[in-house]
Design a protein around this motif. Sequence first.
Motif, PDB file in Angstrom:
ATOM      1  N   GLU A 313      61.481 -85.207 -29.081  1.00 17.63           N
ATOM      2  CA  GLU A 313      60.729 -83.960 -29.132  1.00 17.63           C
ATOM      3  C   GLU A 313      60.729 -83.295 -30.505  1.00 17.63           C
ATOM      4  O   GLU A 313      60.270 -82.198 -30.651  1.00 17.63           O
ATOM      5  N   VAL A 314      61.288 -83.946 -31.531  1.00 18.64           N
ATOM      6  CA  VAL A 314      61.340 -83.311 -32.851  1.00 18.64           C
ATOM      7  C   VAL A 314      60.210 -83.836 -33.708  1.00 18.64           C
ATOM      8  O   VAL A 314      60.147 -85.024 -33.995  1.00 18.64           O
ATOM      9  N   ASP A 315      59.304 -82.983 -34.097  1.00 17.83           N
ATOM     10  CA  ASP A 315      58.191 -83.406 -34.939  1.00 17.83           C
ATOM     11  C   ASP A 315      58.537 -83.232 -36.403  1.00 17.83           C
ATOM     12  O   ASP A 315      59.434 -82.473 -36.773  1.00 17.83           O
ATOM     13  N   ALA A 316      57.782 -83.929 -37.249  1.00 12.85           N
ATOM     14  CA  ALA A 316      58.040 -83.875 -38.685  1.00 12.85           C
ATOM     15  C   ALA A 316      57.752 -82.502 -39.237  1.00 12.85           C
ATOM     16  O   ALA A 316      56.881 -81.798 -38.753  1.00 12.85           O
ATOM     17  N   ARG A 317      58.479 -82.135 -40.268  1.00 14.33           N
ATOM     18  CA  ARG A 317      58.238 -80.855 -40.925  1.00 14.33           C
ATOM     19  C   ARG A 317      58.427 -81.019 -42.426  1.00 14.33           C
ATOM     20  O   ARG A 317      59.327 -81.725 -42.879  1.00 14.33           O
ATOM     21  N   PRO A 318      57.589 -80.408 -43.263  1.00 17.95           N
ATOM     22  CA  PRO A 318      57.746 -80.484 -44.706  1.00 17.95           C
ATOM     23  C   PRO A 318      58.962 -79.681 -45.159  1.00 17.95           C
ATOM     24  O   PRO A 318      59.517 -78.897 -44.397  1.00 17.95           O
ATOM     25  N   PRO A 319      59.405 -79.848 -46.410  1.00 11.69           N
ATOM     26  CA  PRO A 319      60.497 -79.033 -46.934  1.00 11.69           C
ATOM     27  C   PRO A 319      60.171 -77.556 -46.817  1.00 11.69           C
ATOM     28  O   PRO A 319      59.023 -77.152 -46.924  1.00 11.69           O
ATOM     29  N   THR A 320      61.208 -76.734 -46.637  1.00 13.90           N
ATOM     30  CA  THR A 320      60.970 -75.317 -46.405  1.00 13.90           C
ATOM     31  C   THR A 320      60.834 -74.509 -47.681  1.00 13.90           C
ATOM     32  O   THR A 320      60.459 -73.344 -47.635  1.00 13.90           O
ATOM     33  N   SER A 321      61.149 -75.104 -48.832  1.00 16.64           N
ATOM     34  CA  SER A 321      61.050 -74.331 -50.067  1.00 16.64           C
ATOM     35  C   SER A 321      59.597 -74.051 -50.400  1.00 16.64           C
ATOM     36  O   SER A 321      58.710 -74.839 -50.099  1.00 16.64           O
ATOM     37  N   ILE A 322      59.340 -72.909 -51.031  1.00 14.78           N
ATOM     38  CA  ILE A 322      57.975 -72.539 -51.409  1.00 14.78           C
ATOM     39  C   ILE A 322      57.506 -73.462 -52.532  1.00 14.78           C
ATOM     40  O   ILE A 322      58.244 -73.735 -53.480  1.00 14.78           O
ATOM     41  N   PRO A 323      56.281 -73.983 -52.456  1.00 17.19           N
ATOM     42  CA  PRO A 323      55.777 -74.880 -53.502  1.00 17.19           C
ATOM     43  C   PRO A 323      55.833 -74.233 -54.866  1.00 17.19           C
ATOM     44  O   PRO A 323      55.711 -73.017 -55.000  1.00 17.19           O
ATOM     45  N   ASP A 324      55.979 -75.065 -55.899  1.00 20.73           N
ATOM     46  CA  ASP A 324      56.151 -74.506 -57.242  1.00 20.73           C
ATOM     47  C   ASP A 324      54.822 -74.264 -57.929  1.00 20.73           C
ATOM     48  O   ASP A 324      54.786 -73.873 -59.089  1.00 20.73           O
ATOM     49  N   ARG A 325      53.706 -74.497 -57.206  1.00 23.97           N
ATOM     50  CA  ARG A 325      52.393 -74.195 -57.773  1.00 23.97           C
ATOM     51  C   ARG A 325      51.621 -73.326 -56.795  1.00 23.97           C
ATOM     52  O   ARG A 325      51.886 -73.325 -55.599  1.00 23.97           O
ATOM     53  N   ALA A 326      50.632 -72.626 -57.330  1.00 18.88           N
ATOM     54  CA  ALA A 326      49.831 -71.741 -56.489  1.00 18.88           C
ATOM     55  C   ALA A 326      48.810 -72.532 -55.685  1.00 18.88           C
ATOM     56  O   ALA A 326      48.627 -73.737 -55.880  1.00 18.88           O
ATOM     57  N   ASP A 327      48.140 -71.819 -54.785  1.00 15.84           N
ATOM     58  CA  ASP A 327      47.013 -72.361 -54.019  1.00 15.84           C
ATOM     59  C   ASP A 327      47.415 -73.422 -53.003  1.00 15.84           C
ATOM     60  O   ASP A 327      46.650 -74.345 -52.714  1.00 15.84           O
ATOM     61  N   ILE A 328      48.600 -73.304 -52.458  1.00 13.57           N
ATOM     62  CA  ILE A 328      49.069 -74.254 -51.447  1.00 13.57           C
ATOM     63  C   ILE A 328      49.488 -73.481 -50.201  1.00 13.57           C
ATOM     64  O   ILE A 328      50.143 -72.445 -50.289  1.00 13.57           O
ATOM     65  N   LEU A 329      49.097 -73.996 -49.058  1.00  8.77           N
ATOM     66  CA  LEU A 329      49.515 -73.406 -47.788  1.00  8.77           C
ATOM     67  C   LEU A 329      50.042 -74.520 -46.895  1.00  8.77           C
ATOM     68  O   LEU A 329      49.411 -75.571 -46.751  1.00  8.77           O
ATOM     69  N   ILE A 330      51.222 -74.284 -46.318  1.00  7.48           N
ATOM     70  CA  ILE A 330      51.832 -75.256 -45.404  1.00  7.48           C
ATOM     71  C   ILE A 330      52.027 -74.600 -44.043  1.00  7.48           C
ATOM     72  O   ILE A 330      52.643 -73.533 -43.940  1.00  7.48           O
ATOM     73  N   GLY A 331      51.480 -75.216 -43.016  1.00 11.91           N
ATOM     74  CA  GLY A 331      51.727 -74.768 -41.654  1.00 11.91           C
ATOM     75  C   GLY A 331      52.659 -75.751 -40.978  1.00 11.91           C
ATOM     76  O   GLY A 331      52.403 -76.963 -40.966  1.00 11.91           O
ATOM     77  N   MET A 332      53.758 -75.270 -40.432  1.00 15.10           N
ATOM     78  CA  MET A 332      54.741 -76.131 -39.772  1.00 15.10           C
ATOM     79  C   MET A 332      54.804 -75.812 -38.289  1.00 15.10           C
ATOM     80  O   MET A 332      54.719 -74.647 -37.897  1.00 15.10           O
ATOM     81  N   ALA A 333      54.970 -76.838 -37.481  1.00 16.56           N
ATOM     82  CA  ALA A 333      54.962 -76.658 -36.033  1.00 16.56           C
ATOM     83  C   ALA A 333      56.149 -75.844 -35.542  1.00 16.56           C
ATOM     84  O   ALA A 333      56.085 -75.207 -34.495  1.00 16.56           O
ATOM     85  N   THR A 334      57.246 -75.860 -36.301  1.00 12.37           N
ATOM     86  CA  THR A 334      58.436 -75.131 -35.864  1.00 12.37           C
ATOM     87  C   THR A 334      59.295 -74.740 -37.052  1.00 12.37           C
ATOM     88  O   THR A 334      59.198 -75.345 -38.125  1.00 12.37           O
ATOM     89  N   THR A 394      54.119 -71.235 -44.779  1.00 14.39           N
ATOM     90  CA  THR A 394      54.574 -71.058 -46.155  1.00 14.39           C
ATOM     91  C   THR A 394      53.338 -71.090 -47.045  1.00 14.39           C
ATOM     92  O   THR A 394      52.553 -72.032 -46.984  1.00 14.39           O
ATOM     93  N   SER A 395      53.141 -70.058 -47.860  1.00 16.38           N
ATOM     94  CA  SER A 395      51.884 -69.957 -48.596  1.00 16.38           C
ATOM     95  C   SER A 395      52.084 -69.442 -50.012  1.00 16.38           C
ATOM     96  O   SER A 395      52.870 -68.532 -50.247  1.00 16.38           O
ATOM     97  N   THR A 396      51.367 -70.081 -50.937  1.00 12.78           N
ATOM     98  CA  THR A 396      51.223 -69.517 -52.288  1.00 12.78           C
ATOM     99  C   THR A 396      49.739 -69.326 -52.601  1.00 12.78           C
ATOM    100  O   THR A 396      49.332 -69.388 -53.764  1.00 12.78           O
ATOM    101  N   LEU A 397      48.935 -69.125 -51.560  1.00 15.34           N
ATOM    102  CA  LEU A 397      47.513 -68.856 -51.778  1.00 15.34           C
ATOM    103  C   LEU A 397      47.340 -67.552 -52.553  1.00 15.34           C
ATOM    104  O   LEU A 397      48.052 -66.579 -52.312  1.00 15.34           O
ATOM    105  N   LEU A 398      46.357 -67.546 -53.447  1.00 16.10           N
ATOM    106  CA  LEU A 398      46.070 -66.361 -54.254  1.00 16.10           C
ATOM    107  C   LEU A 398      44.802 -65.651 -53.806  1.00 16.10           C
ATOM    108  O   LEU A 398      44.503 -64.555 -54.281  1.00 16.10           O
ATOM    109  N   LYS A 399      44.043 -66.308 -52.924  1.00 16.35           N
ATOM    110  CA  LYS A 399      42.798 -65.739 -52.417  1.00 16.35           C
ATOM    111  C   LYS A 399      42.715 -66.009 -50.918  1.00 16.35           C
ATOM    112  O   LYS A 399      43.576 -66.671 -50.342  1.00 16.35           O
ATOM    113  N   LEU A 400      41.647 -65.515 -50.305  1.00 16.67           N
ATOM    114  CA  LEU A 400      41.396 -65.798 -48.902  1.00 16.67           C
ATOM    115  C   LEU A 400      40.715 -67.154 -48.775  1.00 16.67           C
ATOM    116  O   LEU A 400      39.766 -67.453 -49.497  1.00 16.67           O
ATOM    117  N   LEU A 401      41.226 -67.982 -47.855  1.00 13.64           N
ATOM    118  CA  LEU A 401      40.625 -69.289 -47.609  1.00 13.64           C
ATOM    119  C   LEU A 401      39.819 -69.207 -46.319  1.00 13.64           C
ATOM    120  O   LEU A 401      40.377 -69.159 -45.222  1.00 13.64           O
TER     121      LEU A 401
END
Length: 407
Positions: A313-334, A394-401
Amino acid sequence: MSTEFRKLLLEVSEALGTEELSALKFFSLDYVAKGTLEAIRDPKALFEVLQERCMIGAGNLFFLKELLYRIHRIDLLTAHLGSSREEMERELQVPGRAQVSDYRQLLYGIAEDLTSENVQKVKFLLQGPLQKSKLQENASMLQVFLEMEINEIIKEDNLTTLKDILQGFRADLKKKIDAYEGKKREKYSREEVRYPVSVSVYPEEQGAKQYGEIYKMENNPHGYCLIINNHIFKNRRHNREGTLQDGEAVKRVFKWLQFETVEYMDLEGKKIYDTVEEYSKKDHRNMDCFVCFIFSHGEKDKIKESDSSGHLEVDARPPTSIPDRADILIGMATVEDYFCYRSRSTGSVYIQSLCEKMELLCPQRMDLASILTEVNREVATKDIEGFKQMPKITSTLLKLLIFEVPQ
């Protein structure tokens, strides 16, 4: 906990009846798992659980006041909590103050308005969809609603079946649902007004206030949507049944949104890395954004390849640290260290909610971060066979997507 506060809860508990307890449990479903609520037999136990969830406390009485107001126990509200009907009505007019959702208020109001004969008609008309449920013959309308939710016959954004049932003999209640749905649409319309599509370039209008810049979304296709979907594993006990439905849902949504969508199945570890790297090196100059979904088992900061084994029941998840560049958004299931859940027949709770919300809200020009927040709320308040799940953004977006929906 102070003795005075415990005395208060005891006095309120002793004044509540069985049906009132059922109503309080129904209103608490957005905060407490259904399985936990089913085991509660008296109001004191419910109040203890609400304290554990930090919903009530010696210095936090509003939710308790609202519960008593919702079940029309103004006498208890006045005698024990020093409030009144008028005060609560004023408080609940403040945006965001109410803790009981509009959805649960609507269903409770309908249950109150239905006569015993009406309830029997509803049960009769639901015999097909609910034939496998454990619904007792003397079940209350609130219990019927719970079974309808469990069987996904009704949910916050889909009350069509209930409207169809009520139309035949209680058209007045069907109109209440119409009004509720109209109010939700109005809410999303106001969101659209706050986030205008563009800013005028005409000099006389340059003084107009801009509420948020928007990422351009003008190419066709807008970008790649890469799906890595691990279904079959070396150990067959770990096969991810239901993940094919997730892949189909994502492909349906992003093809509709004019993305070049491709799905890779059952990749080993190196192949996952190579595939993502391959797409990172493609020419994206004539595209607006890049979307990637990874469906697999996982553990902290790791994704399971298709020759590996892991917790079912454990799904994959990306690292929890905030990306080091802008304009990235990560949605994690848990969130970290917690499970996420997947139906073997309908797919994962998170992905199915995401796709439903995108189909509903993209045409209303809601931005992606806000859509994901709606998904977080829906998943977090959903009872998953007695369990709860909390997604994370987790988001470093600078504008509305905002995804452009083809006409």
